[in-house]
Design a protein around this motif. Sequence first.
Motif, PDB file in Angstrom:
ATOM      1  N   ARG A 194      24.386  53.325  39.915  1.00 14.39           N
ATOM      2  CA  ARG A 194      25.492  52.603  40.550  1.00 14.39           C
ATOM      3  C   ARG A 194      26.516  52.303  39.464  1.00 14.39           C
ATOM      4  O   ARG A 194      26.165  52.125  38.294  1.00 14.39           O
ATOM      5  CB  ARG A 194      25.017  51.322  41.220  1.00 14.39           C
ATOM      6  CG  ARG A 194      23.797  51.477  42.071  1.00 14.39           C
ATOM      7  CD  ARG A 194      23.871  50.679  43.328  1.00 14.39           C
ATOM      8  NE  ARG A 194      24.795  51.266  44.284  1.00 14.39           N
ATOM      9  CZ  ARG A 194      24.774  50.980  45.600  1.00 14.39           C
ATOM     10  NH1 ARG A 194      23.896  50.123  46.055  1.00 14.39           N
ATOM     11  NH2 ARG A 194      25.619  51.534  46.426  1.00 14.39           N
ATOM     12  N   LYS A 195      27.796  52.193  39.874  1.00 14.40           N
ATOM     13  CA  LYS A 195      28.847  52.038  38.871  1.00 14.40           C
ATOM     14  C   LYS A 195      29.908  51.060  39.336  1.00 14.40           C
ATOM     15  O   LYS A 195      30.449  51.175  40.437  1.00 14.40           O
ATOM     16  CB  LYS A 195      29.492  53.384  38.563  1.00 14.40           C
ATOM     17  CG  LYS A 195      30.531  53.317  37.443  1.00 14.40           C
ATOM     18  CD  LYS A 195      31.047  54.688  37.074  1.00 14.40           C
ATOM     19  CE  LYS A 195      32.025  54.619  35.909  1.00 14.40           C
ATOM     20  NZ  LYS A 195      32.509  55.962  35.507  1.00 14.40           N
ATOM     21  N   PHE A 196      30.177  50.075  38.456  1.00 12.66           N
ATOM     22  CA  PHE A 196      31.355  49.227  38.585  1.00 12.66           C
ATOM     23  C   PHE A 196      32.459  49.867  37.756  1.00 12.66           C
ATOM     24  O   PHE A 196      32.293  50.063  36.540  1.00 12.66           O
ATOM     25  CB  PHE A 196      31.080  47.815  38.058  1.00 12.66           C
ATOM     26  CG  PHE A 196      30.241  46.970  38.974  1.00 12.66           C
ATOM     27  CD1 PHE A 196      30.838  46.195  39.959  1.00 12.66           C
ATOM     28  CD2 PHE A 196      28.864  46.949  38.848  1.00 12.66           C
ATOM     29  CE1 PHE A 196      30.057  45.411  40.799  1.00 12.66           C
ATOM     30  CE2 PHE A 196      28.083  46.165  39.680  1.00 12.66           C
ATOM     31  CZ  PHE A 196      28.681  45.399  40.663  1.00 12.66           C
ATOM     32  N   SER A 197      33.573  50.157  38.392  1.00 15.08           N
ATOM     33  CA  SER A 197      34.678  50.802  37.675  1.00 15.08           C
ATOM     34  C   SER A 197      35.962  50.015  37.887  1.00 15.08           C
ATOM     35  O   SER A 197      36.016  49.093  38.725  1.00 15.08           O
ATOM     36  CB  SER A 197      34.854  52.246  38.157  1.00 15.08           C
ATOM     37  OG  SER A 197      35.109  52.281  39.552  1.00 15.08           O
ATOM     38  N   ASP A 198      36.989  50.372  37.122  1.00 14.00           N
ATOM     39  CA  ASP A 198      38.306  49.720  37.230  1.00 14.00           C
ATOM     40  C   ASP A 198      38.182  48.209  37.142  1.00 14.00           C
ATOM     41  O   ASP A 198      38.812  47.462  37.909  1.00 14.00           O
ATOM     42  CB  ASP A 198      38.994  50.105  38.540  1.00 14.00           C
ATOM     43  CG  ASP A 198      39.225  51.595  38.665  1.00 14.00           C
ATOM     44  OD1 ASP A 198      39.332  52.261  37.616  1.00 14.00           O
ATOM     45  OD2 ASP A 198      39.295  52.104  39.798  1.00 14.00           O
ATOM     46  N   ILE A 199      37.371  47.727  36.194  1.00 10.90           N
ATOM     47  CA  ILE A 199      37.177  46.289  36.020  1.00 10.90           C
ATOM     48  C   ILE A 199      38.357  45.716  35.251  1.00 10.90           C
ATOM     49  O   ILE A 199      38.632  46.117  34.107  1.00 10.90           O
ATOM     50  CB  ILE A 199      35.867  45.991  35.272  1.00 10.90           C
ATOM     51  CG1 ILE A 199      34.666  46.554  36.039  1.00 10.90           C
ATOM     52  CG2 ILE A 199      35.706  44.489  35.070  1.00 10.90           C
ATOM     53  CD1 ILE A 199      33.352  46.396  35.311  1.00 10.90           C
ATOM     54  N   ASN A 200      39.060  44.780  35.883  1.00  9.64           N
ATOM     55  CA  ASN A 200      40.185  44.106  35.235  1.00  9.64           C
ATOM     56  C   ASN A 200      40.018  42.605  35.429  1.00  9.64           C
ATOM     57  O   ASN A 200      40.067  42.106  36.564  1.00  9.64           O
ATOM     58  CB  ASN A 200      41.515  44.569  35.831  1.00  9.64           C
ATOM     59  CG  ASN A 200      41.867  45.984  35.424  1.00  9.64           C
ATOM     60  OD1 ASN A 200      42.405  46.227  34.349  1.00  9.64           O
ATOM     61  ND2 ASN A 200      41.543  46.941  36.286  1.00  9.64           N
ATOM     62  N   LEU A 201      39.808  41.909  34.311  1.00 10.23           N
ATOM     63  CA  LEU A 201      39.601  40.461  34.326  1.00 10.23           C
ATOM     64  C   LEU A 201      40.754  39.788  33.603  1.00 10.23           C
ATOM     65  O   LEU A 201      41.077  40.137  32.463  1.00 10.23           O
ATOM     66  CB  LEU A 201      38.280  40.111  33.639  1.00 10.23           C
ATOM     67  CG  LEU A 201      37.999  38.621  33.404  1.00 10.23           C
ATOM     68  CD1 LEU A 201      37.867  37.879  34.734  1.00 10.23           C
ATOM     69  CD2 LEU A 201      36.751  38.432  32.554  1.00 10.23           C
ATOM     70  N   THR A 202      41.379  38.818  34.274  1.00 11.73           N
ATOM     71  CA  THR A 202      42.493  38.082  33.688  1.00 11.73           C
ATOM     72  C   THR A 202      42.202  36.589  33.761  1.00 11.73           C
ATOM     73  O   THR A 202      41.805  36.078  34.817  1.00 11.73           O
ATOM     74  CB  THR A 202      43.807  38.374  34.430  1.00 11.73           C
ATOM     75  OG1 THR A 202      44.066  39.779  34.397  1.00 11.73           O
ATOM     76  CG2 THR A 202      44.969  37.638  33.781  1.00 11.73           C
ATOM     77  N   LEU A 203      42.413  35.890  32.623  1.00  7.16           N
ATOM     78  CA  LEU A 203      42.277  34.436  32.561  1.00  7.16           C
ATOM     79  C   LEU A 203      43.645  33.840  32.273  1.00  7.16           C
ATOM     80  O   LEU A 203      44.311  34.220  31.296  1.00  7.16           O
ATOM     81  CB  LEU A 203      41.288  34.023  31.470  1.00  7.16           C
ATOM     82  CG  LEU A 203      39.870  34.595  31.568  1.00  7.16           C
ATOM     83  CD1 LEU A 203      39.015  34.077  30.414  1.00  7.16           C
ATOM     84  CD2 LEU A 203      39.221  34.247  32.896  1.00  7.16           C
ATOM     85  N   GLU A 204      44.071  32.874  33.104  1.00  8.25           N
ATOM     86  CA  GLU A 204      45.365  32.224  32.924  1.00  8.25           C
ATOM     87  C   GLU A 204      45.159  30.725  32.745  1.00  8.25           C
ATOM     88  O   GLU A 204      44.172  30.154  33.204  1.00  8.25           O
ATOM     89  CB  GLU A 204      46.261  32.482  34.138  1.00  8.25           C
ATOM     90  CG  GLU A 204      46.516  33.960  34.420  1.00  8.25           C
ATOM     91  CD  GLU A 204      47.352  34.156  35.671  1.00  8.25           C
ATOM     92  OE1 GLU A 204      48.489  33.638  35.703  1.00  8.25           O
ATOM     93  OE2 GLU A 204      46.862  34.807  36.613  1.00  8.25           O
ATOM     94  N   ASN A 205      46.134  30.113  32.062  1.00 12.36           N
ATOM     95  CA  ASN A 205      46.084  28.664  31.789  1.00 12.36           C
ATOM     96  C   ASN A 205      44.804  28.287  31.044  1.00 12.36           C
ATOM     97  O   ASN A 205      44.171  27.269  31.342  1.00 12.36           O
ATOM     98  CB  ASN A 205      46.163  27.848  33.077  1.00 12.36           C
ATOM     99  CG  ASN A 205      47.489  27.995  33.796  1.00 12.36           C
ATOM    100  OD1 ASN A 205      48.498  28.357  33.184  1.00 12.36           O
ATOM    101  ND2 ASN A 205      47.499  27.746  35.079  1.00 12.36           N
ATOM    102  N   VAL A 206      44.430  29.117  30.066  1.00 14.43           N
ATOM    103  CA  VAL A 206      43.216  28.825  29.308  1.00 14.43           C
ATOM    104  C   VAL A 206      43.500  27.676  28.354  1.00 14.43           C
ATOM    105  O   VAL A 206      44.235  27.823  27.370  1.00 14.43           O
ATOM    106  CB  VAL A 206      42.739  30.067  28.543  1.00 14.43           C
ATOM    107  CG1 VAL A 206      41.462  29.741  27.761  1.00 14.43           C
ATOM    108  CG2 VAL A 206      42.494  31.224  29.500  1.00 14.43           C
TER     109      VAL A 206
END
Length: 713
Positions: A194-206
Motif C-alpha cells: 500500500r502507498k501513501f503518495s503526494d503527502i503535503n504537510l503544512t504548519l501555520e502560526n507555529v
Amino acid sequence: MGKVIKYLFITLAGIALLLCAAVLIAPYLLNVEQFKPKIEQIVSEQSGYPLTINGDIDLSVFPWAGLSLTDLKLDNPEGFQEKTFLTVKNVQVRVKVLPLLKKNIEIHRFIIDKPEILLSRDDGGTWNWQSSAAPGEQEPPAGRTETSPTDPATESAPRETSEKGLGIESLLVGECALRNGSITIKDQASGTTRKFSDINLTLENVSLDKPIIITLLARLDDKPVDLKGQVGPLTSKPLAAEIPVDLKVDLFKTLSIRATGQVKDLASAPSYHVALEVTPFNLGELFSQLDLPFPLTADEPSLQPFESIEARGNLSGTSSGFTLSQAEVAFDESRLAGELSANNFSPPDLEFHLQMDSIDIDRYLPAGSEKDSEPVAKTSAPIEPGNIAEKTNETSTTAAAPAGGSSGATAPAATAGSPTGPDFSGLRKITLKGDFSVGKITVHGGRLSDLTAIVNGAGGLFNLVSLKSTLYQGTVETSGSADFRKTTPASAVKLNIAGVQAGPMLEDFTQKKVIEGTLNAAIDLSGSGMTGEQLKTTLSGAGELLFQDGALIGIDLAQLARKIKSGFTLEQQGERPKTDFAELSAPFTVSSGLVETQNATLKSPFIRAKSHGTVDLPSEAIDLRVTPTLVASIKGQGDQEDRSGITVPIIVGGTLKKPTFAPDLKALIQQQGIDKEEINEILKTGTITPERKEQLSEEVEKAKSLLKGLFGN
C-alpha cells in the motif's frame, strides 16, 4: 577617565566588527564538506540505520543560521529484502541568530522536500523500523544493573523537563512544510503493498501562544486523504500543559471523522479526552474505496447492510487503557448506545455495557446463507428402513468415530493435538465482563423481544451467565460457556423454554405450518471442536420437548377414523387438515452426536403414537420406529387410558433433509394374523389369495397416507 571609556568603546566596537566579519567570512573559508563522513558515522551509530549524504552541505551563519542538506539516504539494517529505508531530496533550516541570545527562537524556514519512506516487513514478521537498538540502548554490560523504570532517577528527567518547560521564551516559525512525500508499506509476509503518495504537510502560526493550524493532503493508493485542524496553544511547558486539539480527517471523500478535546501531561502521565463524531457513510462504499471485498451483500437490493453509519462518543484514556462513554452508533434502522472500556491493555481487561433498540439480523447475513445445501456425510450412508434394534448399535458405533478417523476418538486429531492448530494463547490473557440488551430482534423471519445477556470471562473460560428473551408469548432462558483453556475448545449450553407458541414461531422461522401448541423444553448439551461438524461429532447431553394443547398440521385423524373402511386418502381431508392433541412429548439423550429417544409419545382423542430410535447428527441419518394407533371412539383430550384400534407401524429412514417412510411389513403381517402355515403355503404355491392381497395393500396405503400426513411429506 573619559579617554579610557572612549578607548574601551572603540575596543569593543572593534571586537564586534571582527566577530561580524568572521561570521560573514567563515562560511566561505570553512570547508563543511569535510564534516560529511563524521556526520554519517554519528547518525549511523546512533540510529542503527546507515546514513549517506550524496549531495552538498550548505552553511550560512549571519543574520540567519542556515543549513541545507541534499540527497540524503538511510539504508535498512541487514536482513531486509529492500535496501533503502528513507530518502530525502532536500532539507532546509534557517534560524535567526541574535534572538537566540534571549532564548527566542525565530525560524524563517523549515522545509523537507520529497521524503520517501519504505516500511517493509520480512517473512518473519519483523518491520524495518523495529531494528536492533542503537548502541546507547543495548543491554548493560555484565556486572552493571539497568536502572529500574520506577527508579526516581529515571522519572526525574521527564518530570523536570515538563516542569521547566522548553527553556525558551518564545517560538516563531515562518514557513514550515513537508512537500511531495511518500510512504510505501510493503508486507512480504502477506504479499501486499500500500502507498501513501503526494503527502503535503503544512504548519501555520507555529508558536507557543497561538493554535497551530495543520493541513495534510495525501493519497492512499491514489485515493484522497485529508486532515485539517489545529493544535494548541502549546505554551512554554507543552509537556506538562493541557493542549487543545481539533482535527478532522476525510478518507476518500467517503468517511469523515472529527476529534475535539485535549491531551495533557505528555512527559509524565500522558492522557487524552476527545469527543469523536463520525458523519454518515456507506460501509460498502468504503470497502470499495479500499479495494477490499465487502463480505455482506443481502439478497434484497433495497436492504443492503450498513448503507448508512454514523457515530459519536467521548473517548478518554491513558497509555494503559481507555473509556468510550456516551457512545451512540446509528446504522440503517438500528440504534446502539452504551459504554466500552479497556481497564488495561496488557493483559487486556475489557468491559462493556450496550443497549440496542432493534435489529434485523437477516439484513446482515451474507447473500444465499439460508439456501439449503446437501449434508456432507461424516459416517455412513443414509440408513434405509429396517430393523430398529439391529441398526441402533451400528449407528452408535459409526457416529462415535470422527470424520476420517478411527472409532473411539471424540474430536479430529488435527485439532486436538496438532502443533499447527489454532493458537488460543491471546484469548487466555483476556479478562472480559459486560452486558447488553436488545429491544427487538428479527432473524430468519422470526422475532424475539426484550433480550438481555450477561457475559464474563478470564483465563480462556468465557461464560454466558444469563440470556433471557421473550419469544412468541413465552420466555427463553439460556446459559453456557466457551472454554479455550485447552488445545481443543469446548462449549456447553443450557436452554429452558416456557410457554412459547410453537405454531407462529415455526411458521415465521421456517415458513412452514407443521405443528401448533404451547412449547416447553429443557435442554442441556455440551461438545468440543472448532467447526460445526466437529461439534456434531462430540455433542452430548439430554433434553425434552413438550407440546401441549396443540395440533399436527397436515392430517385430520378424526376424519380418517370415521372413514376407516374407505381407506386413508389425503384427498378426502380437504385443504390443510389437522389433528388436535393434548400432549406431544419427546425426551431424548445425545451421546457423541447420536440423538436417541426411547419413549416419544403423542396423546390425542383419536390416536396414540409412540416412537423410539436414533438420529445421527454427523451423517444426518434417521432410524426411527413410529407406532401410531388409531382408536374408534372419543373420550376427550388428556385421556391416559390405553386404547385399542388399528396399529400401523412405520419405519422412518433417510436423512434429515430427505426422510423416507415405509411400513414395518413384519409387524403388519403379524398384526393381520398371517400364521406360519399360511406363509409356507404362499412360498410353496407362489400365490396369495385376492382377499389377503387386497387387505395387505390397503394397510400399506393406510400407512403411507398416514405418514405423509404426519410428517408433511
